[in-house]
Structures are given as C-alpha cells and as structure tokens.
Write an enzyme that holds these catalytic residues in place. Sequence first.
Site, PDB file in Angstrom:
ATOM      1  N   ASP A 345       0.838  -1.189   0.000  1.00 24.00           N
ATOM      2  CA  ASP A 345       0.000   0.000   0.000  1.00 24.00           C
ATOM      3  C   ASP A 345       0.882   1.251   0.000  1.00 24.00           C
ATOM      4  OD1 ASP A 345      -2.724   1.239   0.456  1.00 24.00           O
ATOM      5  OD2 ASP A 345      -1.691   1.961   2.241  1.00 24.00           O
ATOM      6  N   GLU A 381       1.767  -0.489  -5.005  1.00 30.24           N
ATOM      7  CA  GLU A 381       0.850   0.587  -5.353  1.00 30.24           C
ATOM      8  C   GLU A 381       1.756   1.802  -5.526  1.00 30.24           C
ATOM      9  OE1 GLU A 381      -3.348   2.476  -3.790  1.00 30.24           O
ATOM     10  OE2 GLU A 381      -1.762   2.161  -2.316  1.00 30.24           O
TER      11      GLU A 381
END
Length: 691
Positions: A345, A381
């Site tokens: 993330d 990401e």
Amino acid sequence: MRLTAGTFSRLGASWDGRGTNFALFSANAEKVELCLFDNQGRRELERIELPERDEDVWHGYLNDVSPGQLYGYRVHGPYAPEQGHRFNANKLLLDPYAKRLYGRLVWSDAHFAYRTGSPREDLSFDRRDNSRGMPKAVVVDETFNWGRREIRPSIPWDHTIIYEAHVKGLTQTREDVAPNLRGTYGGLSSPAMIAHLRKLGVTTIELLPIHAFVDDRILVEKKLVNYWGYNTLSYFAPEPRYAQDNPLDAFRTTVARLHDAGIEVMLDVVYNHTAEGNHMGPTLSFRGIDNASYYWLKPDNRRYYDDFTGCGSSVNLTHPRVLQMVTDSLRYWVEVCHVDGFRFDLATTLARTPNGFDRNSAFLTAVRQDPVLASVKLVAEPWDLGMGGYQVGAYPSQWSEWNDRYRSTMRRYWSGEGSLIGEVSSRMTASSDLFNHDGRKPRASVNHITVHDGFTLADLFSYNQKHNEANGEDNRDGSSDNHSNNCGHEGPTDDVAIVALRRQLRKNQLACLLLAQGLPLLLAGDEVGNSQNGNNNAYCQDNPTGWIKWEHLGKEGEDLTDFVGHMTSLREKFPQMRGHHWLDGRRPDGSYGVLWLTPAAEEMKEADWKFPDGRFLAYVLGPVEPGQAPIFIVLNAAPEEIAFKLPKMPGYRSWQQVLNTTEIKQESAEFASGADAKAPSRSVLAFAGAT
C-alpha cells in the site's frame, strides 16, 4: 537466576523451549520496563526493568516465561514533542514484534500521551494508565505442522491471475460455507470457496490487510469500524477478529489448504503509516517507544509529522532499525506463514529519502538483495500523496505495479468515450510506454478495472455519482473521478434494456482484462454482479454494503463465473495473451508480435490511429512458438455494429471464434480467412487461427 541479560540479536519475544528472551529497539529511551499480565490481560502482575542495552536494543531473558504469557512495555524517556520525543511511561505499549494479540483496543482519553482538551494540546503530559484498554502481546510458540504435502504453488508470473478479497467480506454471506467459518480465515479455504476459485481459474488470492489493526476512534463513535484494515497496529500478528481461537494457526492452516489446491496467498501490507496518526493521535506502540526513529518528522519543527499518506504520519524506512522491522516482518510472513507475495500500500512512501522517491532507496535495495524475498511476488501501489508521489513505471525490475492508467483508459473506453484507440492499444499490450525499460517484463503491469477502493464492476455501470452517505462524511469522501456510466438510470432498475447493457459492459471489461497482456487483477464479487449501492469508499462498512452479496450466484446472465472461467482458460491456452516478452510489429522474416488492423483487415497507418471519435480496434497476436495459432481480437465500443473482415494470414485458412461477449453461452463458429463479419455494438470478439 530468573532474569539474565539474554540477547539483542532477535527482536521481540522469543521462546526457546525453556524461557523467553525479550528485546526492544529504542535509540532515545532511558529505561525500558517489561510488564507481565494475568491471562485475562486485566491485572499487571510485574514490571521488570530490562537489564541490558546493546546497539540501542534493550533486552533480558526470563527463564520462567512460556507461550501464552501476556505482556507489554513501558518506555521511559523525555517528553519533548518539539524535539520529536513523546515518551510517557504511564502508557502501556505494544511490542512492534508481537506475533499474537490478546484483547482489543477500548478507546478512552487515557491512550493519549497528552492531556486531551488541554490548552497546550499535545505539549501537555497525561499521567493516566491506559493498560486496561490496551491489547496485550502474547508470547507464542512459532512451530507448526505443515504436513508432508504442503508445497508452495510457485505460479510463474505470466500465468498469474490475482483475485483481491477481504477475509470477512468474501464468505460472510456464503450459504455454502459452514456458519462457524463465515467471515474467518477458515472460510477462505472452505471447500465451497476453493471450488469457486478454481472454477474462476484464478491462481492467487490477495487479501486486504490482515496485520492486526484497530478501529479509529472517530469511526467507533459513529458506530462504524475500520473494515478494510488499513490502520495497522502490529506488523507480525494476524488480525484476531478473523479467527475463533488462535489466529496465527488459523491463518497458517488456511494457507496450507489453499496451497494444497494450487492457490497462492498474497497479503496487502501497510508499512507506510500506523494506527497512531498525527501529532494529536494516541500513543499505542511506536510513538511511545521511539517517535523520533519510527516516523518522518518535519525537519524544521519535529513536533509535527511529514505526512505522505494522508493518514497523519509516515513510517521512516531510512532508519536502519525501522527498515529492519519491515524486512523482518516480510520474512516472517514468508518463512513462518508461507505466504507467496505482497502488495504494498502506498509503496512510494517506503522508497522515500529526504530528496523524495528513489528507486535505489534503502528499502528497495534491501528487498532486491534479500534471498527470501527474491522468491515471492512483490507488487507496488506506485504512488502516495506526497510531492512527487506518483511513480507508475519507476520501480525496479523485481517489482510489478498497479497500473491505474489501464483502469482509467478502459473505464473511459467502455463508458463511451471516443478517440482512445491509441491509448487502448497500449493498455491492452502491457503498457510498454510505462514499463518497457531497464529489463522489465510485461508482468510489470498489474491491470485492473476495480479494486476494493472505488466502485465495484456492477456499480461502475449503475452509478454516475458516488453515494457514500452511510460513511458519515456528507458524501465528501471517496473519489469523484470514476469514469463510470449508469447506462441511463442512476442505481437499480427493472428496465430490461438497461439491465442487458450493464451486463454486456461488465463482460466487456472482464474480457479485456483477461485478454490484455500483463497481470490481471479481479475484484472478488465482480463475477456475480456484487454492488455496494454506489458506495465507492466502503472502508468502514462492515455490513451488507461491504460484504459480497452472492444472491446472483448460479443465475443465468447475472452470474459471470463461467464466463470468467472461459476467459482464464483461453488465457492459459494461448500464451501470447500472457505476454512473457514485449511485442513488436512486422519482422524482416515476415513474422510478427502484433499487427494492428483496420476494419478492412489492412495494417493500420498513422492516419488510421487518428480516426475521429474512433471506437473500433482490431489486432492479431502472433504465435509465440511454431505450431501455435494466432489470435485475432476485435474491440467495438461503438453503440452500433461495425462491419469488418477476417484477416488473411499465411498458413491459416480460417478463424475459429473463441469469444463473443454478446452471447450468454460461448458458441463456436468458423469464418474463412478474408470473410466479412460484423462486430455487434459494444462487444469483444476473439478468433483463433485454424490451418
């Protein structure tokens, strides 16, 4: 002697069969106390000062502490926020290396190191003991019987198909999963779910965060929770709410069963920030252990945090011990829990230096050199919210990346926008404009239309606007840039034509996703038309809004499970769809990687790419090896049917239709080379060359 020095070489609580070694890093502490609790976590039995400090690690060995012991820390040092120090020994702190947690955080003002409501805010000092409301770390025995048959699937990159799912949301409403397993780790590997995953043809399940997390106080006060789990408190402990008893063993049992079925397990990990938030946040672990080491602080005023994440703070992986914690965590999940990969993330935060993102940062370099992490899948990401945070295409060759350019382009294309065929051609062939450099492969691009964050596939074609009122933020949260198309009516409808169009567009997106080179990522529930009622930010919806609704499973037309299975079987059968190497056009020997064709089956010229408002794209993917068939793919996003010719390819007398998204059941049909055909409005077709 009961207490001895022990060792600093292994952080956390390490049981060796006789006793337990405790080791905690803190560069700026003055004293560290280990607190032992009764088996209910209510009463503090002892405080033991750790006797030794080596290389900024405080440590001690207790020969009478065994697995099951509950513990925490109190760390003494200066409380000087303006200098970056926030020690407060009145606060019980969770061990960053805790392998299991007992109890849940019960919110109160006692969790804040400062006096809430004070005019001096976080510069004030609070003396209340918060231990009654804190989860406790548990000493664990890490041994586990994996059995002789436990073999990791080790799916090659170019065969990988990822299925993103939430542990609870995936099975909470599945009636064919035993009631006691619904919403748990065990539910993931129930016979019904394994059968469903295999029918889809997915190879890898990617789980939203399972690192132990807490519910934000503001959500609890609204009677909501942090459902998705992007609020990490412990990077080693599995989240207890998904298990009935021992979460570590429950998770490992599920991994073993999925591996037996040939399915990999990836974890979505959140090393970019923690549950402690900004300078007004609680003191639960890292902040009270060594705030100045764990977090990025503003260099001109260390009272405040550099926030690249939008969550109040950012974890500072330029510090060697913080970097060690993250890499130790990753290795733990691989070696002890047998996971097969990670999705990071806001990965740009992890690769930041004082000068911004650096593809040779300490974190990316450490991962590149680690022999354990070299064997697993790593997906970034590739952005954060800080300056220069958007880094799609910038990661080293070891990594794959979420490709939001694929998502936005294909959403715009199938929502009716014209003049995109050039962009679509790049996205369908692994986005070489972004990733074809420095020895990277097509698998660098992780293609997706929907993920947990945003509309589901059904909602993408049912809503023009987000509908997040249930989140309690007056519909201000969540993206307003969705490139969606409600097909003429906002929300549910009984209009037969609209329902059919929505179904058709869902199939087109799924077809393109699985025809495109790169790695496909599917959002769990899209195959059965799962809706979140237009909520595109269901992070706090631990209820039917956030859970997958399986009522369409088995319903003809609405259940696209068989369709997805057909597409994954085509992808497996025709290697040029998987794209192990970058495509080229015509070669001197007449062979080719890809040929872009006009509706008349002529090779496209520059002017053809600039066709006004063009929505038709056709191309042939050449065989990867001799004896394999070429694939002819037709995309027609126009609202009307378009006539085209089947190309004439040397050695192939006809084309076998293998895909037509306008058909409920895929029917085989044969077309002669050079024959005339028609692409129905808003359709995807594919043909295999036949000799």
